[in-house]
Write an enzyme that holds these catalytic residues in place. Structure first.
Site, PDB file in Angstrom:
ATOM      1  N   ARG A  43       0.816  -1.214   0.000  1.00 18.80           N
ATOM      2  CA  ARG A  43       0.000   0.000   0.000  1.00 18.80           C
ATOM      3  C   ARG A  43       0.857   1.275   0.000  1.00 18.80           C
ATOM      4  NH1 ARG A  43      -3.791  -0.694   4.435  1.00 18.80           N
ATOM      5  NH2 ARG A  43      -2.201   0.358   5.643  1.00 18.80           N
ATOM      6  N   TYR A  57     -10.519  23.233 -12.412  1.00 18.30           N
ATOM      7  CA  TYR A  57     -11.095  22.028 -13.007  1.00 18.30           C
ATOM      8  C   TYR A  57     -12.502  21.803 -12.421  1.00 18.30           C
ATOM      9  CZ  TYR A  57     -11.319  16.963 -13.945  1.00 18.30           C
ATOM     10  OH  TYR A  57     -11.676  15.712 -14.362  1.00 18.30           O
ATOM     11  N   ASP A  73      -2.883  23.413  -9.146  1.00 14.07           N
ATOM     12  CA  ASP A  73      -3.090  22.367 -10.153  1.00 14.07           C
ATOM     13  C   ASP A  73      -2.180  22.682 -11.341  1.00 14.07           C
ATOM     14  OD1 ASP A  73      -4.004  20.786 -12.310  1.00 14.07           O
ATOM     15  OD2 ASP A  73      -6.025  20.660 -11.462  1.00 14.07           O
ATOM     16  N   LYS A 111      -3.139  12.811 -18.059  1.00 20.60           N
ATOM     17  CA  LYS A 111      -3.073  13.624 -19.272  1.00 20.60           C
ATOM     18  C   LYS A 111      -1.733  13.388 -19.988  1.00 20.60           C
ATOM     19  CE  LYS A 111      -7.109  15.068 -17.990  1.00 20.60           C
ATOM     20  NZ  LYS A 111      -7.403  16.182 -17.109  1.00 20.60           N
TER      21      LYS A 111
HETATM   22  C1  LIG Z   1      -8.190  15.989 -15.890  1.00 16.75           C
HETATM   23  C2  LIG Z   1      -7.846  16.999 -14.875  1.00 16.75           C
HETATM   24  C3  LIG Z   1      -7.857  16.680 -13.522  1.00 16.75           C
HETATM   25  C4  LIG Z   1      -8.322  15.350 -12.994  1.00 16.75           C
HETATM   26  O1  LIG Z   1      -7.537  14.279 -13.401  1.00 16.75           O
HETATM   27  P1  LIG Z   1      -8.147  12.785 -13.433  1.00 16.75           P
HETATM   28  O2  LIG Z   1      -6.941  11.939 -13.537  1.00 16.75           O
HETATM   29  O3  LIG Z   1      -9.046  12.734 -14.619  1.00 16.75           O
HETATM   30  O4  LIG Z   1      -8.887  12.582 -12.151  1.00 16.75           O
HETATM   31  C5  LIG Z   1      -7.471  17.656 -12.635  1.00 16.75           C
HETATM   32  N1  LIG Z   1      -7.110  18.879 -13.039  1.00 16.75           N
HETATM   33  C6  LIG Z   1      -7.105  19.223 -14.334  1.00 16.75           C
HETATM   34  C7  LIG Z   1      -6.696  20.601 -14.721  1.00 16.75           C
HETATM   35  C8  LIG Z   1      -7.471  18.302 -15.296  1.00 16.75           C
HETATM   36  O5  LIG Z   1      -7.484  18.673 -16.571  1.00 16.75           O
END
Ligand SMILES: *Cc1c(COP(=O)(O)O)cnc(C)c1O
Length: 418
Positions: free
Chosen positions: A67, A120, A192, A217
């Site tokens: 974990r 987001y 972020d 991404k």
């Molecule tokens: C896609 C995204 C997220 C979330 O990521 P996931 O892996 O889909 O949970 C967070 N912040 C931004 C800016 C994003 O584009």
């Protein structure tokens, strides 16, 4: 590794966190770390177990139980830490898991958090409503550029949460300024950093405490793995790590392997996405159907000078605002809704997939409901917004596809007027 101080980040990313052959270690090794799948890890004897647990309690990252990750996850953590210039990195099963854990790590009932208007969507829709409200943490949204942060501070403000460039419209925020406000007040600044994916922009160097990345991404880069990362500085690490552990956040060794494999080629993929996207964005700027193109490296983009100062490159995300009057005129000439026209535009694209997320090798399109994801800025008088992820297809095909979709927008009217 050699020349770590003067080498280019792209070079370092290829050579970091790899099993290198050493005269006094393994003489022959594979290029990549192995996939170490494990829940149980076995100890030689009781003394070893006690010693490992003692050192773990002191903050050492060591093999003790699945974990807490294994060597495969450690390699990915190290590569991301190196890329972002952080102290340590924690991995999560999605980007959203990394973000929600940051909120849980730094906030308690009675606290107040300032959240950037451009975050987001699920931060606003899910974390605020399903977590913060129930935790009795209060929040206010600040302008996407952070310009009103001082007037919205409260005595109990414990965190500022920003995203730059913002989701969908890529609003730029001056993180240095935010950190100058946050630091003396002991406020955690969490950012972020998914747009830059830890490579094109380094929030920690600008004073942020935590940089959150949806690895889903560009790091993964092939639309086939979900993952998140929290890159911490020294002061945020313990809180973030302990909370993530308490919540049982873990990624599989196979997923970590895939993300590390993606990371190696991310700089060259980003450069190719950027070249294609720049071509598409520039072409879109010249279209009469388009009111505005959102792309931070365009000199016409609001906050472009922040991108120029704080970022080393751009990516494949391009959004456009269709000209409102043009769309309304076409729609009324056909007796249909503006939304039907936007649907027709999207449906007539053939190389652009219709789906959530971005950062894979392929192009995507998604209509954005800006009024649902902004509350400080007023988007009610704007034309329809479309977000494109410009993939690695040849740009001539993408431009031809967009051209025919613009034609399809007025195809109904042309049929009526022979
Ligand atoms: C896609 C995204 C997220 C979330 O990521 P996931 O892996 O889909 O949970 C967070 N912040 C931004 C800016 C994003 O584009």
């Amino acid at each position: 590794m050699q020349n770590t101080d003067t080498s280019h980040p792209q070079t370092r990313l290829l050579h970091t966190a790899r099993p290198l052959p050493t005269p006094d270690g393994a003489p022959v090794v594979p290029v990549n770390p192995g996939v170490m799948r494990a829940s149980t890890l076995l100890y030689a004897d009781m003394a070893t177990m006690r010693e490992v647990h003692r050192r773990r309690a002191e903050g050492e990252r060591n093999l003790s139980y699945g974990r807490r990750g294994t060597e495969t996850a450690y390699a990915l953590e190290d590569a991301i830490t190196e890329m972002e210039g952080g102290y340590r990195t924690r991995l999560f099963p999605s980007g959203l898991a990394a973000i929600s854990t940051a909120f849980l790590a730094f906030l308690a009932p009675g606290d107040h958090v300032l959240i950037s208007d451009s975050v987001y969507g699920p931060v606003r829709k899910n974390i605020c409503v399903d977590v913060l409200d129930r935790m009795q943490v209060t929040y206010d949204f600040i302008a996407a550029d952070g310009s009103d942060v001082e007037e919205k501070l409260q005595p109990r403000t414990r965190m500022i949460y920003a995203e730059s460039p913002g989701s969908a419209a890529y609003e730029m925020c001056d993180l240095r300024r935010l950190s100058q406000i946050a630091k003396p007040r002991g406020i955690t600044l969490a950012v972020d950093n998914t747009w830059a994916s830890g490579y094109l922009h380094h929030p920690l160097a600008l004073g942020a405490d935590v940089s959150l990345i949806a690895c889903t991404k560009y790091i993964v880069g092939h639309s086939d793995v979900m993952m998140g990362a929290a890159v911490c500085n020294k002061s945020s690490w313990a809180r973030m790590e302990r909370t993530a552990h308490a919540l049982g956040q873990v990624v599989s060794a196979d997923d970590a392997y895939m993300a590390l494999r993606g990371l190696r080629t991310m700089p060259v993929r980003l450069a190719a996405h950027a070249a294609n996207a720049t071509e598409v964005a520039t072409w879109l700027l010249g279209r009469p159907e388009v009111a505005q193109v959102f792309y931070p490296s365009l000199p016409t983009h609001r906050g472009h000078e922040i991108w120029q100062r704080d970022f080393t490159g751009t990516c494949g995300l391009v959004s456009v605002e269709l000209a409102r009057d043009y769309v309304l005129e076409l729609a009324s000439a056909e007796g249909i809704d503006a939304q039907d026209l936007v649907d027709r535009f999207v449906n007539s694209l053939s190389w652009f997939g219709l789906g959530a997320s971005w950062g894979g090798f392929e192009s995507l399109v998604l209509p954005m409901n800006m009024e649902a994801i902004r509350s400080v800025a007023d988007w009610s008088r704007r034309g329809p917004i479309l977000r494109f992820h410009i993939g690695l297809e040849h740009p001539s095909d993408l431009l031809a596809d967009l051209e025919s979709a613009f034609l399809a927008l007025r195809s109904g009217v042309q049929r009526q007027i022979p």
